[in-house]
Design a protein around this motif. Structure first.
Motif, PDB file in Angstrom:
ATOM      1  N   ASP A   1      20.083  34.090 -18.911  1.00  0.00           N
ATOM      2  CA  ASP A   1      19.806  32.715 -18.492  1.00  0.00           C
ATOM      3  C   ASP A   1      20.845  31.752 -19.063  1.00  0.00           C
ATOM      4  O   ASP A   1      21.261  30.794 -18.393  1.00  0.00           O
ATOM      5  N   LEU A   2      21.283  31.991 -20.290  1.00  0.00           N
ATOM      6  CA  LEU A   2      22.325  31.164 -20.885  1.00  0.00           C
ATOM      7  C   LEU A   2      23.639  31.324 -20.122  1.00  0.00           C
ATOM      8  O   LEU A   2      24.345  30.340 -19.853  1.00  0.00           O
ATOM      9  N   SER A   3      23.967  32.545 -19.764  1.00  0.00           N
ATOM     10  CA  SER A   3      25.167  32.788 -18.973  1.00  0.00           C
ATOM     11  C   SER A   3      25.077  32.097 -17.617  1.00  0.00           C
ATOM     12  O   SER A   3      26.058  31.508 -17.138  1.00  0.00           O
ATOM     13  N   ASP A   4      23.909  32.152 -16.982  1.00  0.00           N
ATOM     14  CA  ASP A   4      23.715  31.466 -15.700  1.00  0.00           C
ATOM     15  C   ASP A   4      23.887  29.960 -15.841  1.00  0.00           C
ATOM     16  O   ASP A   4      24.453  29.297 -14.961  1.00  0.00           O
ATOM     17  N   ARG A   5      23.379  29.422 -16.939  1.00  0.00           N
ATOM     18  CA  ARG A   5      23.472  27.979 -17.147  1.00  0.00           C
ATOM     19  C   ARG A   5      24.933  27.548 -17.314  1.00  0.00           C
ATOM     20  O   ARG A   5      25.340  26.496 -16.818  1.00  0.00           O
ATOM     21  N   ILE A   6      25.718  28.363 -18.000  1.00  0.00           N
ATOM     22  CA  ILE A   6      27.139  28.058 -18.148  1.00  0.00           C
ATOM     23  C   ILE A   6      27.849  28.192 -16.805  1.00  0.00           C
ATOM     24  O   ILE A   6      28.678  27.346 -16.430  1.00  0.00           O
ATOM     25  N   LEU A   7      27.526  29.248 -16.059  1.00  0.00           N
ATOM     26  CA  LEU A   7      28.158  29.466 -14.761  1.00  0.00           C
ATOM     27  C   LEU A   7      27.864  28.331 -13.782  1.00  0.00           C
ATOM     28  O   LEU A   7      28.706  27.981 -12.952  1.00  0.00           O
ATOM     29  N   SER A   8      26.670  27.769 -13.852  1.00  0.00           N
ATOM     30  CA  SER A   8      26.281  26.726 -12.892  1.00  0.00           C
ATOM     31  C   SER A   8      27.064  25.437 -13.087  1.00  0.00           C
ATOM     32  O   SER A   8      27.144  24.616 -12.172  1.00  0.00           O
ATOM     33  N   LYS A   9      27.661  25.260 -14.275  1.00  0.00           N
ATOM     34  CA  LYS A   9      28.465  24.063 -14.526  1.00  0.00           C
ATOM     35  C   LYS A   9      29.875  24.263 -13.971  1.00  0.00           C
ATOM     36  O   LYS A   9      30.554  25.226 -14.314  1.00  0.00           O
ATOM     37  N   TYR A  10      30.292  23.351 -13.115  1.00  0.00           N
ATOM     38  CA  TYR A  10      31.656  23.341 -12.572  1.00  0.00           C
ATOM     39  C   TYR A  10      31.982  24.629 -11.824  1.00  0.00           C
ATOM     40  O   TYR A  10      33.118  25.117 -11.867  1.00  0.00           O
ATOM     41  N   ALA A  11      30.991  25.205 -11.146  1.00  0.00           N
ATOM     42  CA  ALA A  11      31.224  26.443 -10.405  1.00  0.00           C
ATOM     43  C   ALA A  11      31.937  26.143  -9.089  1.00  0.00           C
ATOM     44  O   ALA A  11      31.777  25.079  -8.491  1.00  0.00           O
ATOM     45  N   MET A  12      32.730  27.096  -8.613  1.00  0.00           N
ATOM     46  CA  MET A  12      33.419  26.970  -7.323  1.00  0.00           C
ATOM     47  C   MET A  12      32.430  27.314  -6.211  1.00  0.00           C
ATOM     48  O   MET A  12      32.235  28.485  -5.891  1.00  0.00           O
ATOM     49  N   ARG A  13      31.807  26.301  -5.648  1.00  0.00           N
ATOM     50  CA  ARG A  13      30.748  26.501  -4.650  1.00  0.00           C
ATOM     51  C   ARG A  13      31.138  25.908  -3.298  1.00  0.00           C
ATOM     52  O   ARG A  13      30.321  25.288  -2.622  1.00  0.00           O
ATOM     53  N   ASN A  14      32.412  26.024  -2.919  1.00  0.00           N
ATOM     54  CA  ASN A  14      32.844  25.506  -1.626  1.00  0.00           C
ATOM     55  C   ASN A  14      32.145  26.251  -0.494  1.00  0.00           C
ATOM     56  O   ASN A  14      31.918  27.463  -0.577  1.00  0.00           O
ATOM     57  N   ARG A  15      31.816  25.538   0.561  1.00  0.00           N
ATOM     58  CA  ARG A  15      31.127  26.154   1.689  1.00  0.00           C
ATOM     59  C   ARG A  15      32.023  27.182   2.363  1.00  0.00           C
ATOM     60  O   ARG A  15      33.195  26.932   2.646  1.00  0.00           O
TER      61      ARG A  15
END
Length: 520
Positions: free
Chosen positions: A350-364
């Motif tokens: 969950d900690l890793s997911d929380r870090i990943l969710s910040k500034y993630a490359m989520r272009n459509r």
């Protein structure tokens, strides 16, 4: 049964690791050959589709990834805004064009389609397998602590793909499922992409019990890389009595996790819910197997919770601070030891997911391959930052000196974007060194008589002004006194300042901090 369980963050030698540069940590996950291979395979695919070459290379692929990271850090709703006149972002717009970014993103390839025809039926992720293998091999090199957590991770994707899953309750419930094993601090140790129904998951070191579900098979598979004596923590999706027994008897690996009530054997008799509700919050009941190697615990908080373990039990019982809705205040509630250990060690993924969710490359994008490549690039950056932060903490760095995830990721983006310039500067420096050595040889051969160097013609203007960003400027007319040189280890004062970095650096006959600062 052993009632104690260590909570150390990491295992291994007591030596304190040296804190390296952010890009050094990242390069351990994705080395130079990754970008070179991506450029080569992208060119091949583009020739087959368009009849002409994409004309890309390793440095340009690095520049694309650096621009993609920087765009995610800026957080614009659309990546094209980085080139718009009103929202222009120079780091990206000055180094790569908008159309080139779109062209590269639509043409990314990491494998030759014609060379893996035999794997297409066996591996549903064959299109991105080389990248997954690179990142996974780096994860396998990370030290294995005693306490480890396993959980599922979702890669958001809404397009058409056979492997797409829906997991209720997740922040991103629709997408591709990735099972991840991490330390309690979030550092990834291994992962397994779920290929969907029809693909059997088999452990190479432990027999798979009959009729074991997907969650149990995943745990046995991921534990193949763990040494004996490890202690893993899993949630109710993975936990079952056969999994606990198999890990303990065949691998000597201890396991603790929440468990569904319908997975508890009928021979295990625990207090009923109504009876425990009357006793109040914090009451518990425990059943221990005759050989004292497994326990099933039922703890009543706001609702009943079932846990199973082969290392922890009820004792010692401590009190924890819980919110009481009835009293509108915090109260002290008795808590079994097994609950404490589960809450302490389960949050790594969950900690890793929380870090990943910040500034993630989520272009459509409609291409699942692009989504997976972007996700695991972020995955590698997040893992590198966790490793860097842990090393800095071991060296007792003050918090203000440890780079935040934002600055750490920006440093990697800048290194990727300016990769070609750095290599050109290093090459020029090496050529200057070679010329100096040749000149010394000429002087030795001629004795005290120095040879006259041939007059060199001036380069064209376009070549002279190319990449002219970091230039020295004299500040003696703008300030009365000199400023301290900012190069690490230098305590001199100077009037010379870099036009781009806006920092003062020495530039004398004895030392050249200006050049050294921009090369290291």
């Amino acid at each position: 049964m052993d009632q104690t369980c260590s909570t150390g963050i990491s295992a291994g030698s007591s030596e304190i690791p040296e804190v390296k540069t952010p890009f050094s940590y990242f390069e351990r996950y994705l080395k130079d050959d990754f970008f070179e291979d991506m450029a080569e395979f992208s060119n091949r695919k583009y020739v087959l589709l368009k009849g002409r070459s994409l004309n890309t290379n390793g440095p340009e692929i690095r520049k694309y990834w650096g621009a993609s990271i920087a765009a995610a850090l800026v957080g614009f709703p659309k990546i094209r805004m980085c080139w718009d006149r009103r929202t222009r972002f120079p780091l990206i717009a000055d180094n790569i064009s908008r159309d080139r970014v779109y062209t590269l993103r639509n043409s990314l390839k990491i494998v030759d389609d014609n060379a893996v025809s035999d794997l297409k039926k066996e591996d549903r992720f064959w299109k991105v397998r080389p990248m997954l293998a690179r990142v996974r091999n780096a994860c396998l090199e990370n030290p294995r602590p005693k306490e480890i957590s396993i959980d599922e991770q979702m890669i958001p994707f809404h397009g058409q793909i056979r492997m797409k899953q829906f997991v209720r309750g997740k922040p991103q419930p629709v997408g591709l499922k990735n099972f991840v094993m991490t330390t309690t601090s979030g550092l990834p140790l291994d992962f397994l992409m779920y290929e969907g129904k029809g693909k059997e998951i088999v452990s190479g070191k432990a027999p798979v019990p009959e009729k074991l579900d997907v969650g149990g098979r995943v745990v046995l598979k991921l534990c193949d890389s763990l040494p004996a004596g490890s202690s893993i923590f899993i949630d109710r999706y993975f936990t079952s009595v056969p999994v606990l027994e198999t890990l303990l008897s065949h691998r000597n690996i201890f396991c603790t996790g929440t468990i569904m009530s319908n997975r508890i054997p009928r021979s295990v008799e625990l207090k009923r819910d109504n009876e425990m509700k009357r006793e109040g919050r914090g009451c518990h009941d425990q059943v221990v197997r005759l050989d004292d190697k497994m326990s099933i615990v039922k703890w009543y908080d706001n609702r009943p919770i079932y846990l199973g373990s082969t290392i922890c039990g009820v004792s010692p019982i401590e009190e924890c601070r819980r919110w009481s809705k009835k009293d509108s205040a915090y109260i002290q509630v008795p808590r079994p030891y097994i609950v404490k250990m589960y809450n302490t060690n389960m949050g790594g993924v969950d900690l890793s997911d929380r870090i990943l969710s910040k500034y993630a490359m989520r272009n459509r994008t409609k291409k699942w391959t692009v989504r997976v490549l972007h996700h695991f690039f972020d995955f590698a950056v997040a893992a590198a930052w966790i490793e860097y932060r842990y090393a800095a903490q071991l060296n007792k760095w003050p918090s203000k000196d440890i780079l935040s995830y934002f600055l750490f990721k920006m440093d990697i983006a800048e290194n990727l974007i300016y990769y070609l310039r750095e290599r050109e500067v290093q090459q020029e420096h090496e050529e200057e060194s070679d010329d100096a050595e040749e000149e010394d040889d000429d002087v030795e051969q001629a004795g005290s008589k120095r040879k006259r160097r041939a007059t060199q013609s001036l380069p064209p203007k376009a070549a002279r002004i190319q990449n002219a960003i970091h230039m020295p400027e004299m500040m003696h007319n703008q300030q009365k006194s000199r400023s301290r040189c900012r190069f690490p280890g230098c305590s001199s004062v100077t009037y010379i300042r870099c036009t781009q970095c806006k920092v003062f650096l020495c530039f004398t006959t004895e030392r050249n901090c200006f050049r050294n600062f921009h090369m290291k």
